[in-house]
Design an enzyme around this catalytic site. Structure first.
Site, PDB file in Angstrom:
ATOM      1  N   SER A   1      -9.499   1.660   2.641  1.00 13.23           N
ATOM      2  CA  SER A   1      -8.559   2.425   1.872  1.00 13.23           C
ATOM      3  C   SER A   1      -7.457   1.590   1.223  1.00 13.23           C
ATOM      4  O   SER A   1      -6.743   2.101   0.378  1.00 13.23           O
ATOM      5  CB  SER A   1      -7.912   3.466   2.787  1.00 13.23           C
ATOM      6  OG  SER A   1      -7.149   2.815   3.802  1.00 13.23           O
TER       7      SER A   1
ATOM      8  N   LYS B   1       0.852  -1.198   0.000  1.00 13.68           N
ATOM      9  CA  LYS B   1       0.000   0.000   0.000  1.00 13.68           C
ATOM     10  C   LYS B   1       0.877   1.235   0.000  1.00 13.68           C
ATOM     11  O   LYS B   1       1.882   1.281   0.722  1.00 13.68           O
ATOM     12  CB  LYS B   1      -0.892  -0.048   1.248  1.00 13.68           C
ATOM     13  CG  LYS B   1      -1.936   1.048   1.355  1.00 13.68           C
ATOM     14  CD  LYS B   1      -2.789   0.849   2.618  1.00 13.68           C
ATOM     15  CE  LYS B   1      -3.909   1.857   2.733  1.00 13.68           C
ATOM     16  NZ  LYS B   1      -4.780   1.580   3.916  1.00 13.68           N
TER      17      LYS B   1
ATOM     18  N   SER C   1     -10.282  -0.748   6.736  1.00 13.54           N
ATOM     19  CA  SER C   1      -9.583  -0.656   5.457  1.00 13.54           C
ATOM     20  C   SER C   1      -8.930  -1.934   4.964  1.00 13.54           C
ATOM     21  O   SER C   1      -8.359  -1.950   3.878  1.00 13.54           O
ATOM     22  CB  SER C   1      -8.506   0.439   5.540  1.00 13.54           C
ATOM     23  OG  SER C   1      -9.088   1.714   5.599  1.00 13.54           O
TER      24      SER C   1
END
Lengths: 425, 425
Positions: free
Chosen positions: A142, A73, A166
């Site tokens: 996210s 990420k 997330s």
């Protein structure tokens, strides 16, 4: 099976046996990435030469992740790849060192395959990533790119983070395994801080064995293969949570089927109703993460405020700036008290069986979905795992979530393997 | 009084009244820095032109810290000054953004005066800083430069961090006020992470009013002046801690005198004996900070291991690599249980009166002193403040430490002001 379809555990065995090389695996994943990139749009940085150089080196090394591609990420710092935290403010930024999770991956001879899309500062404003099962739907967020890259068959492993929901929700939406461990076990060093109370590293994979392997690497603890055989007749609590009315019919039906399947296979299944005050955990988590989160973004909010999105300015930052110290402290203390209470409740089960999300991934890319089935667990700092395998009315993936007591991470994965076999065969 | 001797509160009043300008204050502090630098060696980075440019700009602004020089421990990221975390591994590193505490200081029109010496990664290996009261003695650590710069009269305010005893002890050794707030209230974003459970931002100043002011800026909460008048007849618990035998005679004598002075001035003073199991907090803190700390340094420990000192390799990193997940979890859980218990105990007092360190700063620069009178409080996540003002047998500063219940930070500073007046007049 082409190499990119293998789980990490399968690929490691093939590499160890000489049936596959790390460069062949990397090349296959790169090919898959190229084929899926125009639609899935999971990556913010992917340099084939950089990947192949690492794979060549890994082939000559040993390590628990020898030659395995792992995507990160883009709120996770990488010394040799740009890290922009999902914000134009930091476009092209090159950190001076790797986050701890990246360093541990490299030390295990893993291949840092690239950086994947995050919502702006791991909050709400989504990037361009689409759901690998339907490009007209969100992958969740996210950790959008992490879930989509694994779901699209590009990489066997990816890392994300969870402050609210997330990790678990995107895993459910993209049909992959997601895991968020007990707070504190995996270091957050070198990862964009939002909320010290809630932030937790998350793992994505296509099997529970892979989750267990990656978790051992990232906690720097010894790994022994998952032994679902250790689990016999587990005690499963069917827990629809205080937010049950926000779950769609398909999710309730899946929970019913899963509970029945577990019962048939020898589990002791009982309804688990949480104390009524646990319904306040969602609000308490919101205040704590907003108070801490607004302060963690002080640099951006004071120097580059006009380059922050309305999503974050009018969401977490506004909430956090409005949150009084008294409300923050009361919310934090409430969470702590519930953690102790949850230890006692969860101690009566091997795992709770819960929704991972309200239902299938919602249509459109603007909204990453409702995190309500994760926020309370994040705040309770308990380990959570998404088990994929079901489909909803639109044919999209549906996930189950299993919850364990704090510190039971390894045991939870064994129980999850038992449940997965009972429910999905 | 020359401007560099003023507290921040005094300097702000003088600037507001037009009796002093921000550039005059900055110039005075720079002059003092130049005079003391060859002996105190507190700074890793100090650029007079950079300081004066900020002071010129501050003069034209408004803000709670208008024109006030603040020094930052060199594990705190600054976008315009190098940040090397006390390690040659990161020599000359220039972060891409300010830590939250730096951004909040700048937003309040404070002057980022420079970077000050930290022990290697805020652990043990000291830098070159000397005690401003005796150059042959340690200033304490790991926030060595922060305490020394304030103690040497160079800056009115400085920031440090405390994971074990890195704020309270150096403040006592250098004869300044030090404050470590309740865990979570000040964001750690942009600061070298060691232990998510223990790491806390620390403040240094030459008055409690200044501590309260700086705390309001860094928590992004409203500031109203300290009102010691709010405190009448406080309940003070005299607490020598389970580690009392490690305190020197001069420290016990100071505690006795302080308790007597408080009693004479109207406080209710009672002995506070902690539960016997609290003696285990020091070991538990060591394991938690080592487990988390070794993992937070994974990049350095895997890529640059040979450039780490034996102090950290054979200390925190060895401990952390040897700490089993079970020991980590048990230690963390023990700390949590003690926090809840401490809430109840501390709730019976306005503050505990404790040693801040065993005694005066030890001779020599190789050892930064014994942190035992801080580690348990850090682990309990309670607010702590050092009150200077006494002297030991060698003429070196001795400090008192006051402890409040979690979340009572503001109240603790008011109580501290009452105690300071009662003890030191």
């Amino acid at each position: 099976m082409t190499p990119h379809d293998l789980t990490a555990t399968e690929a490691l065995a093939a590499i160890a046996a000489g049936r596959l090389t790390a460069p062949e695996l990397a090349a296959s994943c790169l090919e898959r990435a190229a084929a899926r990139a125009p639609v899935v749009r999971a990556f913010t940085h992917l340099d084939p030469a950089q990947v192949m150089a690492q794979a060549d080196a890994a082939q000559a090394r040993t390590g628990a992740l020898r030659g395995i591609p792992v995507a990160f990420k883009d709120i996770i710092d990488t010394v040799d790849m740009p890290t922009s935290y999902g914000s134009e403010i930091h476009a092209g930024h090159r950190p001076n060192r790797d986050a701890s999770v990246v360093a541990l991956t490299r030390a295990a001879a893993g291949v840092v395959f690239g950086k994947v899309v995050t919502a702006e500062f791991a909050n709400r404003r989504p990037g361009p990533t689409t759901n690998p099962h339907d490009a007209a739907r969100t992958p969740g967020g996210s950790s959008s790119g992490s879930a989509a890259a694994v779901g699209a068959g590009i990489v066997p492993l990816a890392l994300g983070t969870q402050t609210s929901g997330s990790v678990i929700r995107p895993a459910a939406y993209c049909g992959v395994h997601g895991f968020k461990g007990s707070w504190g076990e995996i270091s957050y060093a070198g990862i964009q801080l939002t909320s010290a109370t809630c932030d937790t590293v998350g793992l994505y994979a296509r099997s529970l064995a892979d989750i267990a392997l990656l978790r051992a690497v990232l906690t720097a603890t010894p790994f022994t293969g998952l032994a679902a055989g250790n689990v016999g007749g587990p005690r499963i609590g069917l827990c629809r949570t205080p937010f049950a009315e926000q779950a769609e019919a398909c999710t309730h039906a899946l929970l019913d089927e899963a509970a029945a399947a577990c019962g048939k296979t020898g589990a002791q299944v009982a309804d688990c109703t949480l104390p009524p005050r646990f319904a306040q955990l969602a609000d308490a988590q919101r205040w704590v993460s907003a108070y801490e989160g607004a302060r963690s973004l002080a640099y951006e909010a004071t120097v580059h405020r006009e380059r922050l999105s309305p999503d974050i300015l009018e969401g977490r930052i506004r909430d956090g700036e409005a949150c009084s110290p008294e409300l923050y402290r009361a919310s934090a203390r409430f969470g702590e008290a519930c953690r102790i209470e949850a230890d006692a409740i969860l101690g009566g089960y091997d795992a709770l069986l819960c929704p991972a999300a309200p239902g299938e991934a919602p249509p459109g890319l603007a909204f990453t979905g409702n995190a309500v089935f994760s926020t309370m667990w994040t705040f309770l700092q308990v380990p959570c795992v998404t088990i994929p395998g079901a489909r909803g009315p639109a044919g999209m993936p549906l996930g189950l979530q299993l919850i364990g007591p704090r510190g039971s991470d390894r045991r939870l994965l064994e129980v999850a393997a038992w449940v997965e076999r009972a429910v999905f065969g």
